[in-house]
Motif scaffolding. Structure first.
Motif, PDB file in Angstrom:
ATOM      1  N   ARG A  64      -7.456   4.364  14.789  1.00 55.00           N
ATOM      2  CA  ARG A  64      -8.148   3.076  14.708  1.00 55.00           C
ATOM      3  C   ARG A  64      -7.440   2.047  15.581  1.00 55.00           C
ATOM      4  NH1 ARG A  64     -11.375   1.633  10.262  1.00 55.00           N
ATOM      5  NH2 ARG A  64     -11.570  -0.313  11.417  1.00 55.00           N
ATOM      6  N   PRO A  65      -7.710   2.053  16.892  1.00 52.52           N
ATOM      7  CA  PRO A  65      -7.040   1.115  17.792  1.00 52.52           C
ATOM      8  C   PRO A  65      -7.270  -0.343  17.408  1.00 52.52           C
ATOM      9  CG  PRO A  65      -8.592   2.529  18.995  1.00 52.52           C
ATOM     10  CD  PRO A  65      -8.625   2.950  17.579  1.00 52.52           C
ATOM     11  N   ASP A  66      -8.407  -0.637  16.800  1.00 52.84           N
ATOM     12  CA  ASP A  66      -8.681  -2.014  16.383  1.00 52.84           C
ATOM     13  C   ASP A  66      -7.689  -2.469  15.312  1.00 52.84           C
ATOM     14  OD1 ASP A  66     -10.020  -0.076  14.707  1.00 52.84           O
ATOM     15  OD2 ASP A  66     -11.073  -1.747  13.738  1.00 52.84           O
ATOM     16  N   ALA A 100      -1.687  -1.221  -3.986  1.00 51.17           N
ATOM     17  CA  ALA A 100      -2.799  -0.294  -3.765  1.00 51.17           C
ATOM     18  C   ALA A 100      -2.165   1.075  -3.555  1.00 51.17           C
ATOM     19  CB  ALA A 100      -3.613  -0.709  -2.550  1.00 51.17           C
ATOM     20  N   LEU A 101      -2.699   2.087  -4.216  1.00 52.41           N
ATOM     21  CA  LEU A 101      -2.130   3.426  -4.138  1.00 52.41           C
ATOM     22  C   LEU A 101      -3.072   4.376  -3.430  1.00 52.41           C
ATOM     23  CD1 LEU A 101      -0.409   2.093  -6.358  1.00 52.41           C
ATOM     24  CD2 LEU A 101      -0.318   4.285  -7.486  1.00 52.41           C
ATOM     25  N   VAL A 104      -6.381   3.704   5.656  1.00 46.56           N
ATOM     26  CA  VAL A 104      -7.272   2.820   6.415  1.00 46.56           C
ATOM     27  C   VAL A 104      -8.198   1.997   5.520  1.00 46.56           C
ATOM     28  CG1 VAL A 104      -9.236   2.814   8.018  1.00 46.56           C
ATOM     29  CG2 VAL A 104      -7.100   3.952   8.647  1.00 46.56           C
ATOM     30  N   PRO A 105      -8.904   2.599   4.542  1.00 40.56           N
ATOM     31  CA  PRO A 105      -9.786   1.768   3.713  1.00 40.56           C
ATOM     32  C   PRO A 105      -9.034   0.687   2.921  1.00 40.56           C
ATOM     33  CG  PRO A 105     -10.270   4.099   3.384  1.00 40.56           C
ATOM     34  CD  PRO A 105      -9.027   4.021   4.223  1.00 40.56           C
ATOM     35  N   LEU A 106      -7.747   0.890   2.697  1.00 42.61           N
ATOM     36  CA  LEU A 106      -6.950  -0.059   1.925  1.00 42.61           C
ATOM     37  C   LEU A 106      -6.365  -1.172   2.778  1.00 42.61           C
ATOM     38  CD1 LEU A 106      -5.050   2.608  -0.216  1.00 42.61           C
ATOM     39  CD2 LEU A 106      -7.104   1.314  -0.863  1.00 42.61           C
ATOM     40  N   VAL A 128       0.880  -1.161   0.000  1.00 46.70           N
ATOM     41  CA  VAL A 128       0.000   0.000   0.000  1.00 46.70           C
ATOM     42  C   VAL A 128       0.921   1.215   0.000  1.00 46.70           C
ATOM     43  CG1 VAL A 128      -1.796   1.255   1.239  1.00 46.70           C
ATOM     44  CG2 VAL A 128      -1.789  -1.258   1.253  1.00 46.70           C
ATOM     45  N   LEU A 129       1.011   1.879  -1.140  1.00 46.59           N
ATOM     46  CA  LEU A 129       1.932   2.992  -1.328  1.00 46.59           C
ATOM     47  C   LEU A 129       1.192   4.300  -1.095  1.00 46.59           C
ATOM     48  CD1 LEU A 129       3.500   1.527  -4.562  1.00 46.59           C
ATOM     49  CD2 LEU A 129       4.392   1.352  -2.243  1.00 46.59           C
TER      50      LEU A 129
END
Length: 189
Positions: free
Chosen positions: A151-153, A106-107, A122-124, A76-77
């Motif tokens: 996002r601690p999870d 994923a960019l 986060v969404p990636l 994830v770049l």
């Protein structure tokens, strides 16, 4: 005189190695996922002025590739067009492909800061069982801190990357350690 200089040199570079090594192990999670979705290796971009990946971004891509574990894994770049007309993410993706990387990419192309790198990635990475963040060790620790805050999870799924190697980038490690320590101190305020 030479002896003092050598002692100072060893102390400075020894301290920098120690700080980078410690940082590479801090802020990790305790509960990687078990769904079988594999890992996401997040590469934080660095201001890039030209039309090809700069030294720092090239090093980060190489560290990310060596950080990948066997099994499902994607890079994830992260990074928008902060220093030039082309996004850092696109420059790093092109460099990875030029070096022979054929895995999934994923960019994230909108971010302009470390905080935004994390937020927009986060969404990636939400579906990943394991998350690795690649940069210099202290910068990666800062990003892990941001992920834990946002996002601690997901932060519970953080595992170590292979961005720390003894003796690698030796000439710049002291400067990166000083700047990184300063930035981490600011986070604690």
């Amino acid at each position: 005189m030479l002896r003092r200089f050598l002692l100072l040199f060893v102390a400075l570079f020894g301290w920098a190695e120690w700080e980078h090594w410690r940082s590479s192990r801090r802020g990790l999670g305790g509960r990687p996922g078990t769904s079988g979705t594999g890992e996401a290796v997040v590469v934080l971009g660095y201001r890039n002025r030209g039309s090809r990946a700069n030294f720092v971004n090239r090093w980060r891509v190489r560290a990310a590739v060596r950080s990948q574990a066997p099994g499902p894994s994607r890079l994830v770049l992260c990074g928008g067009a902060v220093g030039g007309s082309e996004t850092e993410a696109a420059l790093m993706a092109r460099y990875a492909r030029e070096r022979g990387y054929r895995g999934p990419l994923a960019l994230e192309t909108e971010s302009r800061s470390t905080w935004e790198n994390v937020l927009r990635a986060v969404p990636l990475i939400e579906d990943a069982d394991r998350i690795k963040i690649v940069s210099n060790s202290l910068h990666a620790e800062k990003a892990r801190h941001y992920l834990r805050r946002h996002r601690p999870d997901l932060a519970e799924r953080l595992v170590p990357a292979k961005d720390y190697r003894f003796g690698e980038l030796l000439a710049v490690k002291p400067l990166m350690a000083v700047l990184g320590k300063r930035n981490l101190r600011r986070l604690q305020r």
